[in-house]
Scaffold this active site. Structure first.
Site, PDB file in Angstrom:
ATOM      1  N   HIS A 106      -5.297  -3.692   5.389  1.00 47.07           N
ATOM      2  CA  HIS A 106      -4.780  -4.014   4.216  1.00 47.07           C
ATOM      3  C   HIS A 106      -5.932  -4.459   3.398  1.00 47.07           C
ATOM      4  O   HIS A 106      -5.811  -5.529   2.727  1.00 47.07           O
ATOM      5  CB  HIS A 106      -3.612  -5.046   4.414  1.00 47.07           C
ATOM      6  CG  HIS A 106      -2.923  -5.492   3.263  1.00 47.07           C
ATOM      7  ND1 HIS A 106      -2.413  -4.525   2.137  1.00 47.07           N
ATOM      8  CD2 HIS A 106      -2.876  -6.632   2.461  1.00 47.07           C
ATOM      9  CE1 HIS A 106      -1.933  -5.108   1.172  1.00 47.07           C
ATOM     10  NE2 HIS A 106      -2.153  -6.210   1.185  1.00 47.07           N
ATOM     11  N   ASP A 132       0.921  -1.247   0.002  1.00 55.91           N
ATOM     12  CA  ASP A 132      -0.103  -0.106   0.232  1.00 55.91           C
ATOM     13  C   ASP A 132       0.979   1.365  -0.182  1.00 55.91           C
ATOM     14  O   ASP A 132       0.498   2.255  -0.678  1.00 55.91           O
ATOM     15  CB  ASP A 132      -0.862   0.101   1.356  1.00 55.91           C
ATOM     16  CG  ASP A 132      -1.669  -1.244   1.366  1.00 55.91           C
ATOM     17  OD1 ASP A 132      -2.317  -1.692   0.216  1.00 55.91           O
ATOM     18  OD2 ASP A 132      -1.941  -1.561   2.363  1.00 55.91           O
TER      19      ASP A 132
END
Length: 353
Positions: free
Chosen positions: A217, A190
């Site tokens: 996530h 990310d």
């Protein structure tokens, strides 16, 4: 060294030590093989090393000078990947381990265990759709870690990370080995995506961009803190919304582009190695390393949360707070926490049921 001894040393790359004899009637035992002059380092195991993430991850870890021994475990195809990786002219010893009977040997004495094992996302699937399969895999692997290398640092990649990290924690708690400093969900992809996408919008070099990404996530739990980007950047509201959406859905972008042939494997391997390297440098005693990860946390009321952390000699030395948030980020945080709470509980319930 006579020819038979040389053959035994070469063959040691392809199989773990302490297995039965070669089986060709020569009576030679397989022995450990190490390049002359190889420097000491850390022992690393990759569980799921023959998969889409596992293979490039294994290759990149073989290139890391901090790795002295690299154990590659999978339930299928581990010997082939081991043979392939072992031909690289870097100093780490590579050993392959195939199937459940060799799992414990693969883990014994490891300093760092990286888990990309499990099934990948396919078009139309969410990370939670993977839960029923990957949850069981992570539970089984965590039980072996608790038995064979309870003091190892554990990096979990297997999705859904928001649930698989709590699963591993509950397994370790049952075994009496849980150390919150040693268990980390890898959310580095990310951050890597955020750095790349911000650099594209602002015409910067992505290597010079640092975007904190907090929360979890998956989807809305991924919260890029664009107000804290370094170097300092000024975004329009439209840019903030575009960047946030793209960072949150970067995985789906890749799944759809691959059209059923896989998910984000290469960029995930790159991100996983970047985080693993930070962990190894921390274990070595390097100072001032700060990355984002999904860890046991008191930053919010949730038991797990992704934020900036400082890896050190004992795992995670510090977990940092969120810093000042703007209104858009505060709203995103509340949305992230609501979804994250359910995912965490789902993992806890899976082990306790």
């Amino acid at each position: 060294m006579d020819p038979n001894q040389r053959i035994a040393r070469i063959s040691a790359h392809l199989n773990p030590r302490n297995l039965n004899q070669i089986g060709d009637g020569s009576g030679l035992n397989r022995v450990a093989c190490r390049a002359k002059g190889g420097s000491p380092g850390f022992k690393v195991a990759i569980l799921g090393a023959a998969g889409g993430i596992g293979q490039p991850l294994a290759m990149l870890m073989k290139m890391n000078p901090l790795v002295s021994i690299l154990h590659l475990y999978d339930v299928a195809n581990a010997p082939g990947v081991t043979a392939d990786i072992s031909h690289m002219d870097t100093s780490a010893i590579v050993r392959g381990f195939l199937g459940q009977p060799q799992l414990e040997e693969a883990l014994t004495g490891m300093d760092l265990v990286i888990i990309p094992a499990g099934v990948p996302r396919k078009p139309g699937m969410t990370r939670d759709d993977l839960f029923n399969i990957n949850a069981g895999i992570v539970k089984t692997l965590s039980e072996a870690i608790a038995k064979c290398c309870p003091k190892a640092v554990v990096n979990i990649i297997s999705n859904p990370v928001n649930s698989t990290v709590p699963i591993a924690a509950e397994v370790f708690k049952k075994a009496g080995t849980f150390d919150p400093k040693k268990l980390m969900g890898v959310t580095m992809l990310d951050v890597v995506r955020a750095n790349t996408f911000v650099a594209e919008v602002m015409s910067l070099d992505p290597r010079e961009v640092d975007v904190p990404v907090v929360g979890g996530h998956a989807g809305a739990t991924i919260l890029p803190l664009l107000s804290q980007v370094k170097p300092s950047c000024s975004f329009t509201q439209k840019e903030i919304e575009y960047l946030t959406d793209r960072i949150q859905n970067g995985g789906t972008e890749v799944v759809e582009a691959k059209a059923g042939t896989g998910s984000a494997t290469l960029s995930m391997a790159y991100a996983a190695v970047k985080f693993a390297d930070a962990c190894l440098r921390g274990l070595r005693g390097d100072a001032d390393i700060v990355e984002c990860a999904f860890v046991a946390s008191h930053v919010t009321e949730l038991p797990f949360f992704a934020s900036k952390v400082r890896p050190g000699r004992c795992g995670i030395d510090d977990v940092y707070g969120l810093g000042p948030l703007n209104e858009y980020e505060r709203m995103g945080l509340e949305k992230a926490k609501k979804e994250l709470a359910g995912s965490i509980q789902k993992g806890v319930t899976f082990v306790k049921k």
